[in-house]
Design a protein around this motif. Structure first.
Motif, PDB file in Angstrom:
ATOM      1  N   GLY A  55       0.824  -1.203   0.000  1.00  0.00           N
ATOM      2  CA  GLY A  55       0.000   0.000   0.000  1.00  0.00           C
ATOM      3  C   GLY A  55       0.853   1.245   0.000  1.00  0.00           C
ATOM      4  N   ALA A  56       0.211   2.379  -0.293  1.00  0.00           N
ATOM      5  CA  ALA A  56       0.956   3.637  -0.386  1.00  0.00           C
ATOM      6  C   ALA A  56       0.039   4.817  -0.124  1.00  0.00           C
ATOM      7  CB  ALA A  56       1.609   3.772  -1.759  1.00  0.00           C
ATOM      8  N   SER A  57       0.697   5.941   0.128  1.00  0.00           N
ATOM      9  CA  SER A  57      -0.001   7.213   0.274  1.00  0.00           C
ATOM     10  C   SER A  57       0.769   8.254  -0.521  1.00  0.00           C
ATOM     11  CB  SER A  57      -0.084   7.620   1.750  1.00  0.00           C
ATOM     12  OG  SER A  57      -0.696   8.893   1.884  1.00  0.00           O
ATOM     13  N   GLY A  58       0.090   8.863  -1.483  1.00  0.00           N
ATOM     14  CA  GLY A  58       0.711   9.885  -2.301  1.00  0.00           C
ATOM     15  C   GLY A  58       0.180  11.260  -1.930  1.00  0.00           C
ATOM     16  N   HIS A  59       1.056  12.151  -1.531  1.00  0.00           N
ATOM     17  CA  HIS A  59       0.644  13.498  -1.114  1.00  0.00           C
ATOM     18  C   HIS A  59       0.737  14.460  -2.296  1.00  0.00           C
ATOM     19  CE1 HIS A  59      -0.227  16.611   1.810  1.00  0.00           C
ATOM     20  NE2 HIS A  59       0.744  17.349   1.289  1.00  0.00           N
ATOM     21  N   SER A  60      -0.364  15.147  -2.605  1.00  0.00           N
ATOM     22  CA  SER A  60      -0.428  16.077  -3.737  1.00  0.00           C
ATOM     23  C   SER A  60      -0.793  17.476  -3.254  1.00  0.00           C
ATOM     24  CB  SER A  60      -1.484  15.621  -4.752  1.00  0.00           C
ATOM     25  OG  SER A  60      -1.131  14.375  -5.313  1.00  0.00           O
ATOM     26  N   THR A  61      -0.065  18.476  -3.758  1.00  0.00           N
ATOM     27  CA  THR A  61      -0.344  19.886  -3.446  1.00  0.00           C
ATOM     28  C   THR A  61      -0.621  20.630  -4.746  1.00  0.00           C
ATOM     29  OG1 THR A  61       1.102  19.813  -1.505  1.00  0.00           O
ATOM     30  CG2 THR A  61       0.568  21.981  -2.393  1.00  0.00           C
ATOM     31  N   TRP A  62      -1.772  21.329  -4.807  1.00  0.00           N
ATOM     32  CA  TRP A  62      -2.185  22.063  -6.003  1.00  0.00           C
ATOM     33  C   TRP A  62      -2.112  23.562  -5.739  1.00  0.00           C
ATOM     34  CZ3 TRP A  62      -6.115  19.761  -9.817  1.00  0.00           C
ATOM     35  CH2 TRP A  62      -6.017  18.361  -9.843  1.00  0.00           C
ATOM     36  N   ASP A  63      -1.355  24.253  -6.613  1.00  0.00           N
ATOM     37  CA  ASP A  63      -1.277  25.719  -6.548  1.00  0.00           C
ATOM     38  C   ASP A  63      -1.796  26.317  -7.845  1.00  0.00           C
ATOM     39  OD1 ASP A  63      -0.039  26.058  -3.978  1.00  0.00           O
ATOM     40  OD2 ASP A  63       1.839  25.345  -4.850  1.00  0.00           O
ATOM     41  N   LEU A  64      -2.838  27.160  -7.740  1.00  0.00           N
ATOM     42  CA  LEU A  64      -3.393  27.816  -8.913  1.00  0.00           C
ATOM     43  C   LEU A  64      -2.405  28.874  -9.404  1.00  0.00           C
ATOM     44  CD1 LEU A  64      -5.866  28.069 -10.785  1.00  0.00           C
ATOM     45  CD2 LEU A  64      -6.780  29.791  -9.203  1.00  0.00           C
ATOM     46  N   THR A  65      -1.957  28.718 -10.649  1.00  0.00           N
ATOM     47  CA  THR A  65      -0.909  29.574 -11.203  1.00  0.00           C
ATOM     48  C   THR A  65      -1.296  31.051 -11.138  1.00  0.00           C
ATOM     49  OG1 THR A  65      -0.231  27.812 -12.697  1.00  0.00           O
ATOM     50  CG2 THR A  65       0.492  30.039 -13.247  1.00  0.00           C
ATOM     51  N   GLY A  66      -0.419  31.839 -10.542  1.00  0.00           N
ATOM     52  CA  GLY A  66      -0.630  33.280 -10.450  1.00  0.00           C
ATOM     53  C   GLY A  66      -1.594  33.712  -9.380  1.00  0.00           C
ATOM     54  N   HIS A  73      -4.036  17.054  -0.655  1.00  0.00           N
ATOM     55  CA  HIS A  73      -4.737  15.830  -0.267  1.00  0.00           C
ATOM     56  C   HIS A  73      -3.801  14.643  -0.387  1.00  0.00           C
ATOM     57  CE1 HIS A  73      -5.585  16.264  -4.656  1.00  0.00           C
ATOM     58  NE2 HIS A  73      -5.209  14.993  -4.669  1.00  0.00           N
ATOM     59  N   ASP A  74      -4.176  13.536   0.264  1.00  0.00           N
ATOM     60  CA  ASP A  74      -3.428  12.277   0.186  1.00  0.00           C
ATOM     61  C   ASP A  74      -4.175  11.294  -0.703  1.00  0.00           C
ATOM     62  OD1 ASP A  74      -1.389  13.096   1.898  1.00  0.00           O
ATOM     63  OD2 ASP A  74      -2.553  12.551   3.677  1.00  0.00           O
ATOM     64  N   ALA A  75      -3.454  10.719  -1.670  1.00  0.00           N
ATOM     65  CA  ALA A  75      -4.020   9.695  -2.545  1.00  0.00           C
ATOM     66  C   ALA A  75      -3.542   8.340  -2.041  1.00  0.00           C
ATOM     67  CB  ALA A  75      -3.570   9.922  -3.990  1.00  0.00           C
ATOM     68  N   VAL A 220       5.227  10.166  -2.918  1.00  0.00           N
ATOM     69  CA  VAL A 220       4.585   8.905  -2.576  1.00  0.00           C
ATOM     70  C   VAL A 220       5.442   8.169  -1.553  1.00  0.00           C
ATOM     71  CG1 VAL A 220       3.704   6.704  -3.429  1.00  0.00           C
ATOM     72  CG2 VAL A 220       3.592   8.737  -4.898  1.00  0.00           C
ATOM     73  N   ASP A 221       4.803   7.698  -0.480  1.00  0.00           N
ATOM     74  CA  ASP A 221       5.441   6.810   0.495  1.00  0.00           C
ATOM     75  C   ASP A 221       4.772   5.450   0.401  1.00  0.00           C
ATOM     76  OD1 ASP A 221       7.382   8.480   2.140  1.00  0.00           O
ATOM     77  OD2 ASP A 221       5.568   9.714   2.229  1.00  0.00           O
ATOM     78  N   MET A 222       5.585   4.398   0.302  1.00  0.00           N
ATOM     79  CA  MET A 222       5.042   3.086  -0.051  1.00  0.00           C
ATOM     80  C   MET A 222       5.723   1.964   0.732  1.00  0.00           C
ATOM     81  SD  MET A 222       4.878   1.612  -3.912  1.00  0.00           S
ATOM     82  CE  MET A 222       6.512   2.320  -4.207  1.00  0.00           C
ATOM     83  N   GLY A 223       4.933   1.011   1.185  1.00  0.00           N
ATOM     84  CA  GLY A 223       5.454  -0.187   1.837  1.00  0.00           C
ATOM     85  C   GLY A 223       5.059  -1.418   1.046  1.00  0.00           C
ATOM     86  N   LEU A 224       6.013  -2.333   0.822  1.00  0.00           N
ATOM     87  CA  LEU A 224       5.777  -3.513  -0.005  1.00  0.00           C
ATOM     88  C   LEU A 224       6.246  -4.784   0.695  1.00  0.00           C
ATOM     89  CD1 LEU A 224       7.112  -2.220  -3.452  1.00  0.00           C
ATOM     90  CD2 LEU A 224       4.716  -2.361  -2.748  1.00  0.00           C
ATOM     91  N   VAL A 225       5.577  -5.882   0.399  1.00  0.00           N
ATOM     92  CA  VAL A 225       6.050  -7.234   0.722  1.00  0.00           C
ATOM     93  C   VAL A 225       6.463  -7.885  -0.579  1.00  0.00           C
ATOM     94  CG1 VAL A 225       5.444  -9.486   1.678  1.00  0.00           C
ATOM     95  CG2 VAL A 225       4.545  -7.408   2.735  1.00  0.00           C
ATOM     96  N   ARG A 226       7.656  -8.524  -0.608  1.00  0.00           N
ATOM     97  CA  ARG A 226       8.219  -9.041  -1.851  1.00  0.00           C
ATOM     98  C   ARG A 226       8.570 -10.524  -1.713  1.00  0.00           C
ATOM     99  NH1 ARG A 226      11.808  -5.152  -4.774  1.00  0.00           N
ATOM    100  NH2 ARG A 226      13.459  -6.657  -4.397  1.00  0.00           N
ATOM    101  N   LEU A 227       8.386 -11.250  -2.823  1.00  0.00           N
ATOM    102  CA  LEU A 227       8.789 -12.658  -2.907  1.00  0.00           C
ATOM    103  C   LEU A 227       9.642 -12.822  -4.159  1.00  0.00           C
ATOM    104  CD1 LEU A 227       8.512 -15.626  -1.878  1.00  0.00           C
ATOM    105  CD2 LEU A 227       6.557 -15.836  -3.436  1.00  0.00           C
TER     106      LEU A 227
END
Length: 239
Positions: A55-66, A73-75, A220-227
């Protein structure tokens, strides 16, 4: 009678003479060396292929130009994918190169602080191309990784009044990644592990045709289990 005593004396002398020789024969038995102990050491060298999920959490910041900041928000969501790579071991140090590709469903949104709109981010895929440096204690490997990242992103804008979609923009973004992992070889050629990755994407101007342009920054911050399955011999025998 004297004759019998003489015979007995002669026999006693003969026994005394042969006793040391018999003792010497017994002491001369050959010595057999115990077999040498053999220790098996896990070898991390070779090509490998595997699957991962997490799973992961992606942090997004929106700035209206000018104008100014609309908000953040976190995705969040899950991901599944695979990896292929190659490692070489020198002593206890392990060096590697890996490519990874994942499907993802990281989604989040927030209401704009400036407009009657709702901004949504969805990350639906990503890929990592990384180098690894690790240190092994037999079949336990700890490593750090870093390299390039590519992310598939869809940004959407909705009306807060009607809920309808006003505009959308799909984009492929490049950035960097750093991470660390712990891996355990639990069977010949097989290993399982956990891994953390941070993906950072620089600010990018995203134009929503006929509506607005936003400078969007994502991490994005993400944690994985791998095989993983490794091709080649799993151990080296040492005396």
């Amino acid at each position: 009678m004297n004759k019998n005593l003489l015979l007995a004396a002669v026999s006693l002398v003969a026994i005394s003479a042969t006793a040391p020789a018999l003792a010497a024969d017994l002491a001369a038995r050959p010595y057999t060396k115990a077999p040498a102990m053999i220790a098996t050491v896990y070898d991390w060298s070779g090509f490998y292929i595997g699957i991962n999920g997490g799973g992961a959490s992606g942090h997004s910041t929106w700035d209206l130009t000018g104008v100014g900041r609309e908000g953040s928000h976190d995705a969040t969501g899950g991901t599944v994918g695979g990896q292929v790579g190659y490692r070489v071991q020198s002593g206890q140090w392990v060096f590697g190169l890996e490519g990874q590709g994942n499907w993802a469903d990281f989604t989040g949104d927030n209401t704009s602080a400036l407009l009657a709109q709702r901004n949504r981010t969805k990350i639906d895929s990503f890929g990592l191309i990384t180098g690894q440096v690790g240190y092994a204690w037999n079949n336990v490997l700890v490593y750090a990784k870093g390299g390039a990242a590519v992310v598939g992103v869809k940004n959407e804008v909705f009306s807060t009044a009607t809920g309808g979609l006003l505009a959308s923009n799909s984009d492929t973004r490049w950035g960097g990644t750093v991470g660390a992992g712990l891996e355990f070889g639990f069977a010949p050629n097989w290993s399982v592990g956990v891994e953390y990755n941070h993906i950072f994407l620089a600010d990018k101007d995203v134009t929503f045709t006929g509506l607005k342009t936003d400078s969007i920054k994502q991490d994005v911050d993400m944690g994985l289990v791998r095989l993983n399955y490794k091709f080649g011999g799993p151990v080296i025998a040492k005396y």
